[in-house]
Design a protein around this motif. Structure first.
Motif, PDB file in Angstrom:
ATOM      1  N   LYS A 154       0.842  -1.215   0.000  1.00  0.00           N
ATOM      2  CA  LYS A 154       0.000   0.000   0.000  1.00  0.00           C
ATOM      3  C   LYS A 154       0.875   1.263   0.000  1.00  0.00           C
ATOM      4  O   LYS A 154       0.526   2.261  -0.618  1.00  0.00           O
ATOM      5  CB  LYS A 154      -0.913  -0.005   1.226  1.00  0.00           C
ATOM      6  CG  LYS A 154      -2.071  -0.992   1.102  1.00  0.00           C
ATOM      7  CD  LYS A 154      -3.088  -0.764   2.193  1.00  0.00           C
ATOM      8  CE  LYS A 154      -3.448  -2.039   2.876  1.00  0.00           C
ATOM      9  NZ  LYS A 154      -4.396  -1.917   3.967  1.00  0.00           N
ATOM     10  N   GLN A 155       2.001   1.189   0.697  1.00  0.00           N
ATOM     11  CA  GLN A 155       2.876   2.370   0.769  1.00  0.00           C
ATOM     12  C   GLN A 155       3.566   2.658  -0.572  1.00  0.00           C
ATOM     13  O   GLN A 155       4.101   3.729  -0.784  1.00  0.00           O
ATOM     14  CB  GLN A 155       3.954   2.182   1.857  1.00  0.00           C
ATOM     15  CG  GLN A 155       3.403   2.166   3.272  1.00  0.00           C
ATOM     16  CD  GLN A 155       2.596   3.415   3.613  1.00  0.00           C
ATOM     17  OE1 GLN A 155       2.985   4.530   3.274  1.00  0.00           O
ATOM     18  NE2 GLN A 155       1.441   3.225   4.266  1.00  0.00           N
ATOM     19  N   SER A 156       3.547   1.675  -1.482  1.00  0.00           N
ATOM     20  CA  SER A 156       4.245   1.870  -2.764  1.00  0.00           C
ATOM     21  C   SER A 156       3.380   2.611  -3.800  1.00  0.00           C
ATOM     22  O   SER A 156       3.839   2.900  -4.898  1.00  0.00           O
ATOM     23  CB  SER A 156       4.640   0.505  -3.346  1.00  0.00           C
ATOM     24  OG  SER A 156       3.487  -0.193  -3.785  1.00  0.00           O
ATOM     25  N   VAL A 157       2.148   2.924  -3.433  1.00  0.00           N
ATOM     26  CA  VAL A 157       1.203   3.477  -4.418  1.00  0.00           C
ATOM     27  C   VAL A 157       1.483   4.946  -4.728  1.00  0.00           C
ATOM     28  O   VAL A 157       1.578   5.762  -3.815  1.00  0.00           O
ATOM     29  CB  VAL A 157      -0.242   3.344  -3.891  1.00  0.00           C
ATOM     30  CG1 VAL A 157      -1.225   4.064  -4.787  1.00  0.00           C
ATOM     31  CG2 VAL A 157      -0.635   1.891  -3.814  1.00  0.00           C
ATOM     32  N   ILE A 158       1.592   5.242  -6.026  1.00  0.00           N
ATOM     33  CA  ILE A 158       1.805   6.656  -6.396  1.00  0.00           C
ATOM     34  C   ILE A 158       0.555   7.258  -7.052  1.00  0.00           C
ATOM     35  O   ILE A 158       0.501   8.455  -7.311  1.00  0.00           O
ATOM     36  CB  ILE A 158       3.010   6.835  -7.345  1.00  0.00           C
ATOM     37  CG1 ILE A 158       2.766   6.100  -8.679  1.00  0.00           C
ATOM     38  CG2 ILE A 158       4.306   6.364  -6.696  1.00  0.00           C
ATOM     39  CD1 ILE A 158       3.527   6.726  -9.824  1.00  0.00           C
ATOM     40  N   GLY A 159      -0.446   6.424  -7.336  1.00  0.00           N
ATOM     41  CA  GLY A 159      -1.671   6.947  -7.939  1.00  0.00           C
ATOM     42  C   GLY A 159      -2.763   5.892  -7.895  1.00  0.00           C
ATOM     43  O   GLY A 159      -2.474   4.694  -7.896  1.00  0.00           O
ATOM     44  N   ILE A 160      -4.017   6.355  -7.858  1.00  0.00           N
ATOM     45  CA  ILE A 160      -5.152   5.441  -7.704  1.00  0.00           C
ATOM     46  C   ILE A 160      -6.213   5.799  -8.752  1.00  0.00           C
ATOM     47  O   ILE A 160      -6.485   6.979  -8.991  1.00  0.00           O
ATOM     48  CB  ILE A 160      -5.763   5.591  -6.291  1.00  0.00           C
ATOM     49  CG1 ILE A 160      -4.713   5.204  -5.242  1.00  0.00           C
ATOM     50  CG2 ILE A 160      -7.037   4.753  -6.122  1.00  0.00           C
ATOM     51  CD1 ILE A 160      -5.079   5.553  -3.819  1.00  0.00           C
ATOM     52  N   GLY A 161      -6.809   4.768  -9.366  1.00  0.00           N
ATOM     53  CA  GLY A 161      -7.921   4.989 -10.293  1.00  0.00           C
ATOM     54  C   GLY A 161      -9.065   4.063  -9.908  1.00  0.00           C
ATOM     55  O   GLY A 161      -8.838   2.932  -9.485  1.00  0.00           O
ATOM     56  N   VAL A 162     -10.287   4.552 -10.077  1.00  0.00           N
ATOM     57  CA  VAL A 162     -11.467   3.765  -9.687  1.00  0.00           C
ATOM     58  C   VAL A 162     -12.358   3.539 -10.898  1.00  0.00           C
ATOM     59  O   VAL A 162     -12.706   4.485 -11.616  1.00  0.00           O
ATOM     60  CB  VAL A 162     -12.283   4.493  -8.590  1.00  0.00           C
ATOM     61  CG1 VAL A 162     -13.498   3.651  -8.192  1.00  0.00           C
ATOM     62  CG2 VAL A 162     -11.423   4.805  -7.382  1.00  0.00           C
ATOM     63  N   SER A 163     -12.726   2.275 -11.096  1.00  0.00           N
ATOM     64  CA  SER A 163     -13.670   1.892 -12.152  1.00  0.00           C
ATOM     65  C   SER A 163     -14.929   1.385 -11.454  1.00  0.00           C
ATOM     66  O   SER A 163     -14.851   0.867 -10.341  1.00  0.00           O
ATOM     67  CB  SER A 163     -13.003   0.781 -12.959  1.00  0.00           C
ATOM     68  OG  SER A 163     -13.920  -0.168 -13.399  1.00  0.00           O
ATOM     69  N   GLY A 164     -16.080   1.512 -12.106  1.00  0.00           N
ATOM     70  CA  GLY A 164     -17.294   1.011 -11.441  1.00  0.00           C
ATOM     71  C   GLY A 164     -18.376   0.636 -12.418  1.00  0.00           C
ATOM     72  O   GLY A 164     -18.442   1.158 -13.536  1.00  0.00           O
ATOM     73  N   GLN A 165     -19.228  -0.285 -11.982  1.00  0.00           N
ATOM     74  CA  GLN A 165     -20.421  -0.657 -12.743  1.00  0.00           C
ATOM     75  C   GLN A 165     -21.120   0.639 -13.190  1.00  0.00           C
ATOM     76  O   GLN A 165     -21.254   1.582 -12.406  1.00  0.00           O
ATOM     77  CB  GLN A 165     -21.343  -1.506 -11.877  1.00  0.00           C
ATOM     78  CG  GLN A 165     -21.456  -1.028 -10.416  1.00  0.00           C
ATOM     79  CD  GLN A 165     -22.548  -1.728  -9.643  1.00  0.00           C
ATOM     80  OE1 GLN A 165     -23.703  -1.658 -10.014  1.00  0.00           O
ATOM     81  NE2 GLN A 165     -22.177  -2.398  -8.564  1.00  0.00           N
ATOM     82  N   GLN A 166     -21.551   0.659 -14.440  1.00  0.00           N
ATOM     83  CA  GLN A 166     -22.153   1.878 -14.979  1.00  0.00           C
ATOM     84  C   GLN A 166     -23.592   2.069 -14.476  1.00  0.00           C
ATOM     85  O   GLN A 166     -24.192   1.144 -13.929  1.00  0.00           O
ATOM     86  CB  GLN A 166     -22.208   1.790 -16.503  1.00  0.00           C
ATOM     87  CG  GLN A 166     -20.877   1.833 -17.207  1.00  0.00           C
ATOM     88  CD  GLN A 166     -21.079   1.833 -18.712  1.00  0.00           C
ATOM     89  OE1 GLN A 166     -20.695   0.903 -19.382  1.00  0.00           O
ATOM     90  NE2 GLN A 166     -21.695   2.871 -19.246  1.00  0.00           N
ATOM     91  N   HIS A 167     -24.131   3.256 -14.727  1.00  0.00           N
ATOM     92  CA  HIS A 167     -25.577   3.586 -14.672  1.00  0.00           C
ATOM     93  C   HIS A 167     -26.225   3.686 -13.294  1.00  0.00           C
ATOM     94  O   HIS A 167     -27.318   4.240 -13.186  1.00  0.00           O
ATOM     95  CB  HIS A 167     -26.424   2.585 -15.486  1.00  0.00           C
ATOM     96  CG  HIS A 167     -25.889   2.240 -16.838  1.00  0.00           C
ATOM     97  ND1 HIS A 167     -25.749   3.166 -17.842  1.00  0.00           N
ATOM     98  CD2 HIS A 167     -25.453   1.061 -17.356  1.00  0.00           C
ATOM     99  CE1 HIS A 167     -25.251   2.567 -18.926  1.00  0.00           C
ATOM    100  NE2 HIS A 167     -25.058   1.292 -18.649  1.00  0.00           N
TER     101      HIS A 167
END
Ligand SMILES: Nc1ncnc2c1ncn2[C@@H]1O[C@H](COP(=O)(O)OP(=O)(O)O)[C@@H](O)[C@H]1O
Ligand SMILES: O=C(CO)[C@@H](O)[C@H](O)COP(=O)(O)O
Length: 494
Positions: free
Chosen positions: A67-80
């Motif tokens: 977790k400490q190695s993360v430099i960026g986060i993106g979130v995807s999700g079920q549409q609509h």
């Protein structure tokens, strides 16, 4: 080690993957299952707090060093899905999902107020079909008048996770195009749809401006850092609908590519650098998350079908492939019309699943279960045919979604479509796509292009499938029978 985190809020589970972009491999991943509330009136709902609990649960299984190695986060999700918030950011009601068909009457009501289906397509690029957000907002107004008065912000599922992680309320153009109230050609909210939903209120005030660039929208708040163990201040990119992120995660960012997702829903989609409008309304005219458009066909019953049949026939997921491999291509004449949750394409929201062709010789587990996977794939073959009708071509299919793990189903896709099938080494397309988007946002000024991303798209040669001519000819005949059967049952369920 440096990673980006991709989060995918699916229907049946939430997944997290930590992608080491220097080694080009996923170094840690976890998933957590999600409940789904359904009834026999077409309701399909989840509570927004189930998502955040599942996200925390999945992240709790990741080592702190990762977790400490993360430099960026993106979130995807079920549409609509429709997440209604009040002015304090509290969720006003359970979230009606993409597969909720209980507001079908509202779809019709909105389109009638707009002057009919063709007018609706003219104004937005899409008709309002069951599952899109627009009808859920009107349904909320009809059934929860008091909470509707408190409605301050309309968010989509992945927007809600972004809000929970960063405190920012925003929308992304691809996901926004699945609401039904975006004009996909101008990329602006369509006033006619919003007025058809509520002529007495300016609903644009409840809608964040959809953003087109893959920008950073904020960073992990102190609150979210405490709940998840992610480093406070880590940048979060805009994310997107799961199919849009799936496009990015399967390398479908230039014309000529086709992706099929075998998840709870089945989707087939391409990239286009111009809006593709289907006047028959089978292909959705969505925007991509990479600056173009994403013509897409969605079915509501892909692994829904195999999960229901598997459970009825008492076949474990580890026995799934062995069982369906016992049946030949075409399942000895058994055909399943997989409309267990009603269906969006074909537009039969009240349809039911039908198993046809059973006789004294072929009624067994392997034929019925295999026919479920075949039926779900015939529905997607129709999507490929519809994309071709609109002038798109298919060179290869890149598969993603949970059922990609089934070697037999992968081959069924190749045989039914007659097209070669490939799978990336990073096969969790939507989660991977959001990890790549975060990478582009942090290290490539948000620009998404083949030059920057090409080296991250590595095919897995062991997953490759060539179409078989013998099986293909069986399926060509069976597909015609499938289409005739759909036509026949449409008369019952329309
Ligand atoms: N080995 C397998 N064989 C067949 N189906 C599988 C296999 N592994 C997973 N699946 C299917 O994939 C589904 C999950 O797919 P996924 O794309 O994660 O769904 P969603 O994103 O909609 O939550 C499972 O419910 C199961 O039906
Ligand atoms: O409604 C659609 C696309 O229009 C679905 O594809 C949803 O986006 C749900 O996706 P999964 O849970 O199956 O990934």
């Amino acid at each position: 080690m440096r990673t980006t985190l991709g989060i995918d809020l699916g229907t049946q589970n939430i997944k997290v993957i930590f992608y080491d972009f220097e080694l080009r491999q996923t170094v840690a991943s976890a998933s957590s299952p999600l409940n789904l509330y359904q009834d026999d009136c077409g309701t399909a709902e989840q509570q927004a707090h189930w998502w955040t609990k599942a996200l925390r649960d999945a992240l709790s299984r990741i080592p702190q060093a990762v977790k400490q190695s993360v430099i960026g986060i993106g979130v995807s999700g079920q549409q609509h899905g429709f997440v209604p918030l009040d002015k304090h950011g509290e969720v006003l009601a359970p979230v009606k999902l993409w597969c909720d068909t209980s507001t079908e009457a509202e779809c019709q009501e909105i389109m009638e107020r707009m002057g009919g289906v063709q007018r609706c397509i003219e104004l937005t690029g899409n008709k309002i079909v069951t599952g899109y957000t627009a009808s859920k907002v009107l349904g909320f107004k009809h059934r929860h008048a008091e909470q509707y008065k408190q409605l301050d912000t309309i968010l989509l599922p992945h927007d809600y996770l972004n809000f929970w992680l960063t405190g920012e309320k925003c929308m992304e153009m691809g996901d926004a195009s699945g609401t039904g109230f975006l004009n996909v050609k101008t990329r602006e909210w369509c006033p006619e749809v919003l007025q058809a939903i509520d002529p007495d209120r300016d609903l644009t005030k409840c809608l964040p401006t959809p953003r087109i660039n893959n920008e950073i929208i904020g960073s992990i708040s102190t609150f979210a850092a405490e709940k998840t163990g992610l480093p406070v201040g880590t940048p979060v990119s805009i994310g997107g609908g799961d199919n849009m992120m799936g496009a990015l995660g399967t390398g479908n960012i230039t014309p000529g590519n086709t992706t099929i997702s075998l998840g709870t829903s089945g989707t087939v989609f391409a990239y286009s650098d111009q809006a593709i409008i289907d006047d028959q309304g089978n292909i959705a005219a969505f925007c991509s998350s990479t600056g173009g458009w994403m013509p897409l066909l969605c079915t509501m019953n892909c692994t829904v079908t195999t999960e229901l049949l598997r459970s009825m026939l008492d076949v474990s997921i580890s026995d799934f492939d062995n069982t369906i491999a016992l049946a030949p291509a075409g399942s000895n004449g058994v055909i399943t019309l997989p409309f267990f949750n009603g269906e969006r394409t074909p537009n039969l929201p009240t349809a039911k699943g039908c198993v046809l062709g059973l006789d004294s010789q072929n009624t067994n587990r392997e034929n019925v279960l295999r026919s479920g996977a075949e039926g779900a794939t015939f529905a997607l073959k129709f999507g490929i045919d519809e994309l071709h009708r609109l002038g798109l071509t298919t060179r290869q299919i890149v598969l993603t979604g949970g059922a990609t793990k089934s070697a037999v189903w992968r081959q069924i896709v190749a045989d039914i479509t007659g097209v070669e099938v490939n799978v990336l080494k990073q096969d969790e397309g939507a989660a991977f796509g959001s990890a790549l988007q975060a990478l582009c946002a942090v290290l490539n000024k948000g620009a998404i292009n083949q030059a920057f991303l090409g080296e991250h798209y590595i095919m897995d040669p062991q997953m490759h499938c060539e179409p078989s001519i013998v099986a293909g000819s069986v399926y060509a005949e069976r597909y015609q029978q499938y289409l005739s059967a759909v036509k026949a049952i449409s008369a019952i369920y329309q």
